[in-house]
Design a protein around this motif. Sequence first.
Motif, PDB file in Angstrom:
ATOM      1  N   PHE B 323      41.621  63.483  55.331  1.00  0.00           N
ATOM      2  CA  PHE B 323      40.496  62.705  55.838  1.00  0.00           C
ATOM      3  C   PHE B 323      40.898  61.242  55.984  1.00  0.00           C
ATOM      4  CE2 PHE B 323      36.504  60.376  55.206  1.00  0.00           C
ATOM      5  CZ  PHE B 323      35.777  60.924  56.229  1.00  0.00           C
ATOM      6  N   GLY B 324      41.035  60.764  57.203  1.00  0.00           N
ATOM      7  CA  GLY B 324      41.405  59.366  57.413  1.00  0.00           C
ATOM      8  C   GLY B 324      42.007  59.176  58.794  1.00  0.00           C
ATOM      9  N   THR B 325      41.917  57.937  59.303  1.00  0.00           N
ATOM     10  CA  THR B 325      42.378  57.709  60.680  1.00  0.00           C
ATOM     11  C   THR B 325      43.886  57.793  60.794  1.00  0.00           C
ATOM     12  OG1 THR B 325      42.058  55.400  60.135  1.00  0.00           O
ATOM     13  CG2 THR B 325      40.514  56.368  61.686  1.00  0.00           C
ATOM     14  N   ALA B 326      44.618  57.155  59.885  1.00  0.00           N
ATOM     15  CA  ALA B 326      46.067  57.081  60.052  1.00  0.00           C
ATOM     16  C   ALA B 326      46.687  58.471  60.083  1.00  0.00           C
ATOM     17  CB  ALA B 326      46.673  56.258  58.920  1.00  0.00           C
ATOM     18  N   SER B 327      46.267  59.338  59.152  1.00  0.00           N
ATOM     19  CA  SER B 327      46.860  60.665  59.109  1.00  0.00           C
ATOM     20  C   SER B 327      46.492  61.450  60.367  1.00  0.00           C
ATOM     21  CB  SER B 327      46.393  61.409  57.870  1.00  0.00           C
ATOM     22  OG  SER B 327      44.993  61.515  57.887  1.00  0.00           O
ATOM     23  N   ALA B 392      60.989  59.549  68.316  1.00  0.00           N
ATOM     24  CA  ALA B 392      59.540  59.683  68.192  1.00  0.00           C
ATOM     25  C   ALA B 392      59.081  60.229  66.849  1.00  0.00           C
ATOM     26  CB  ALA B 392      59.032  60.571  69.320  1.00  0.00           C
ATOM     27  N   GLY B 393      59.878  61.148  66.265  1.00  0.00           N
ATOM     28  CA  GLY B 393      59.456  61.790  65.030  1.00  0.00           C
ATOM     29  C   GLY B 393      59.161  60.803  63.913  1.00  0.00           C
ATOM     30  N   PHE B 394      59.835  59.683  63.955  1.00  0.00           N
ATOM     31  CA  PHE B 394      59.608  58.667  62.930  1.00  0.00           C
ATOM     32  C   PHE B 394      58.172  58.172  62.957  1.00  0.00           C
ATOM     33  CE2 PHE B 394      59.338  54.072  62.237  1.00  0.00           C
ATOM     34  CZ  PHE B 394      59.511  54.059  60.863  1.00  0.00           C
ATOM     35  N   ILE B 395      57.688  57.918  64.166  1.00  0.00           N
ATOM     36  CA  ILE B 395      56.322  57.402  64.316  1.00  0.00           C
ATOM     37  C   ILE B 395      55.322  58.350  63.648  1.00  0.00           C
ATOM     38  CG2 ILE B 395      54.587  56.662  65.988  1.00  0.00           C
ATOM     39  CD1 ILE B 395      57.025  55.048  66.341  1.00  0.00           C
ATOM     40  N   SER B 396      55.473  59.655  63.938  1.00  0.00           N
ATOM     41  CA  SER B 396      54.529  60.627  63.372  1.00  0.00           C
ATOM     42  C   SER B 396      54.566  60.576  61.852  1.00  0.00           C
ATOM     43  CB  SER B 396      54.876  62.048  63.815  1.00  0.00           C
ATOM     44  OG  SER B 396      55.413  62.073  65.087  1.00  0.00           O
ATOM     45  N   LYS B 397      55.785  60.616  61.308  1.00  0.00           N
ATOM     46  CA  LYS B 397      55.889  60.687  59.854  1.00  0.00           C
ATOM     47  C   LYS B 397      55.380  59.396  59.200  1.00  0.00           C
ATOM     48  CE  LYS B 397      59.196  64.304  59.476  1.00  0.00           C
ATOM     49  NZ  LYS B 397      60.321  64.885  58.767  1.00  0.00           N
ATOM     50  N   TRP B 398      55.614  58.290  59.835  1.00  0.00           N
ATOM     51  CA  TRP B 398      55.134  57.003  59.334  1.00  0.00           C
ATOM     52  C   TRP B 398      53.621  57.037  59.167  1.00  0.00           C
ATOM     53  CZ3 TRP B 398      56.880  52.714  57.172  1.00  0.00           C
ATOM     54  CH2 TRP B 398      56.095  51.553  57.224  1.00  0.00           C
ATOM     55  N   TYR B 399      52.941  57.472  60.235  1.00  0.00           N
ATOM     56  CA  TYR B 399      51.474  57.501  60.175  1.00  0.00           C
ATOM     57  C   TYR B 399      50.982  58.528  59.165  1.00  0.00           C
ATOM     58  CZ  TYR B 399      50.313  54.161  63.760  1.00  0.00           C
ATOM     59  OH  TYR B 399      50.128  53.009  64.438  1.00  0.00           O
TER      60      TYR B 399
END
Lengths: 475, 494
Positions: B323-327, B392-399
């Motif tokens: 539950f949350g925007t970033a995730s 790109a995968g970095f961006i996903s994992k970061w968020y």
Amino acid sequence: MTSVAALMAWPVILPLLGAVLALLVGRPGVRLVAGVASVATLMASSRLAWEVAHQGVLRQSIGGWGAPLGIEWRADGLAALMLLTIALVGPLISVHALDHLGDREDREFLPLWLFVWCALNALVLSDDAFNLYVTLELTTLAAVALIAVRRDLPGLDAGLRYLLFALPGSLCYLLGIALLYGAHATLDVGTLAQRVQPGPVTWVAAGLVTVGLCLKTPLFPLHVWLPPTYTGAPTPVTALLSALISKGSFYVLLRLWLEVFAPVLDARVGQLLGVLGAVAVLWGSFLALSQTQLKRVVAYSSVAQIGYLFLVFPMATSGARAGAIYLVVSHAAAKASMFVAVGNIHQAVGITALGGVQGLAYRMPFTFLAMALGGISLIGIPPSGGFIAKWLLLNESIGTRQWWWALVLLAGSLLAAAYVFRILRGSFLPLPAEVKVRSIPLRNELAPLALALIALVLGLVPWFPLELLAIGASR
Amino acid sequence: MTNTWLPLSVLLSSLLPGLIIFLLAEEQRRTRTLLNLLAAVTKLVLTGVMAWGVFQGRQYETRLPFLPKADLVLRADSFSLLFITLSAVLWFVTTIYAVGYLEGTDHRSRFFGFFSLCVASTMGIALAGNLLTFFLFYEMLTLSTYPLVIHRGTPEALRAGNVYLRYTLSGATLLLAGVVLLYSLAGAVEFTERGALGAVAAHRTELIAAFVLLMGGLGVKTALVPLHGWLPVAMVAPAPVSALLHAVAVVKAGAFGITRVIYDVYGVYLVHDLGVMQPLAIVAAVTILFGSVRALQQGDLKKRLAYSTVSQVAYIVLGVSIFGTASTIGGLVHLVHQGVMKITLFFCAGNYAEELHVHRVSELRGVGRRMPLTTAAFTVGALGMIGIPPVAGFISKWYLGIGALEAHQPWLVVVLLTSSLLNAGYFLPIVYSAWFQAPREAWKPSPGRWEIGLLLLLPTVATAVLSLAAGLFAGAELSPLGWTRLLTEREFRP
């Protein structure tokens, strides 16, 4: 005759005329006569359906005597839809019969089929319990002749079996309506619906009528004649039996139950019919799964599909009624396409075992496609008429808080998927080298495809048949 | 202003060519290829127009009468466009790849016919405006992918097809049960931002039951543990099919459906309130770890990639179930990123198999010298999967990581880090030995000018470049990340 009378008479008279003419002209002209009669009947049926869709229910007294004395015919949305189904499915099956049967059988098949058509149309339109009996009997007798049209041993055996089960069925039915007539002095369905009261006579009559019609349809455990009969009859005849003729007796049962018996019977009787239907679904599918002959797989599938129809009785809502009728119609198209496709395979490779489908996808793509689309409808996967029927029934079972029927519907679909894909996946295998494929006429390949497309279209524009069905759903 | 024909045309742009292709004879190679490419380009253009329109705030909806209380609705909202754009772009490159890959094999008309139907179903899934429409196309996807899975017609392929059907049809049954349950509760549930079930929120038991059924049904295609068994088996399919199945069509349809149900049917607040989000997150976390561990054990390259998919798609589910925007941003953007990166990897695996008949990881030693561009593309994809910037995968994992912390669930960060380590464990050795170890024996030289036919090479390089670009330009407004942020903010607006 007034115009309403003409409207309702033509769909019955035209096939009858065609049958008589076809018998008279014999070999040279029989195909032409049957073709003209089929097109004319299709037009007459469509015309009647059109009028029902725009004007609502039509009624007509036969011979000028109205109910309760005379015989009434009544065309509501359900009847119109059945007329259309018969007029579309039947001729496509008979197209396939032309090259499947020999020359002599051809000459006899076409008039007999036209007789069946006439009887079925009369049955659909009739609103009188005794008139229904007469038309049922006519259908049965013509069907027996059709089954034995080849005059070979399997055909005669199958015909006799059918006769031995269908006749007691008719007698039960006759006894039932005799009781009703004795108690209420009318045979008109609408009048009966107003007059019946709960009581022993009604219960016995309802029991007799139900058992009689279940014998003919047939419902588990009265289905024992079905597999041997369906296997022994010539394939086009099997298609007619499964798609249309067995639906005739179910149609009568549905009418009488929902309109006459349901209000005066204990709800548990409906539950009992539902249970038998559920067992038919599971047992029939299971047996279909364990068959090694292609035609028997499809035949046992009919036992299961008929089982679904009986789930309407415990739910007994207008939605369930629509679902059951939708299944009647889409099963007619889908199962006819499956049987006709099986006929094509037999004709082309001469193998009756399940392995006969090997290489089918490459050699007979249209037949294969028909089988695939028909199978999808039997399973109840969208887009197909079978899915719409399943969707309606599922909704009603949840809506009436009888979720156990939903389980039966879902489990039945999975079992159906198992036996349908057992057929389909074999057709992707390479064609065995030793098998010779005889070429079959293109129209024989297109007939099952057209049937399967009907099942597909039923899944794409369901609102039209459903709106038609709603016309005159309650008196 | 509502445009009523564009969503339908996007669907038809692959449905109609598909139907025509079935009718073409095997030899009509040029016609078929032309038709395929024409359809793919048409779809790209239509999608572009629609994406621009939605960005400008225009409405696109096709509504067809179907059942009494349920229409067939095709509607383009920002979430569907995310998926459609991904599918349209990847379909285009995969078509080119498949034309090259299947050169000279049998039954190509059937292949491309079902291929187009498969894409049409994906479009339908993306555009579906209510659950019933979604279900129709979801089933159509199963039916159109089955012939692709068994395309080779070998007994092994048929067995894989059986497994595939057993899983997907059982899943569909659960899904149908869930859809019917919701339908009887709330009528035809139209997908609405922030949920459409507010009026019946009091029926908690039914809602939870329906949610479990829906997740069970969708979880099969998403390959959530323990419903993942079909995915590694389905690897017998030809490489372009695997590529499409893993990147866009099947697994993504499941993940997309899960997101739709959580955000646009139930609404994220209601799901949170029902207490079903945490269990889903746990299932996703288990899947992530399980998939990575199993991938580590595989010696076959395609199998390794398959288990990697199991793990990576679960990232999407994890993101949307915290539950949350970033995730949520992390999960949704991974839908796109994983697609682009995974399709690159599958193209590479296909190239190795096609050119050098290499299928096993151990045989890849020194392959970098023989096929440098393919290996470079593979490296980009692998680094992205591990989550190394700037891919790109970095961006996903970061968020995802930030989201886990925001939601006060630090254990998820541990899961993410462990999985990244495992990813590195099964990807880096391949990359290392491909570039730096000497080949066991000299590779046979390429007959042509390039290391492999251009039809196979160009799509591979293109998707690798896309994976890099999505990471490098993540800050742009129309990048996958930019688009996802826009859409997530709307879902969480109270």
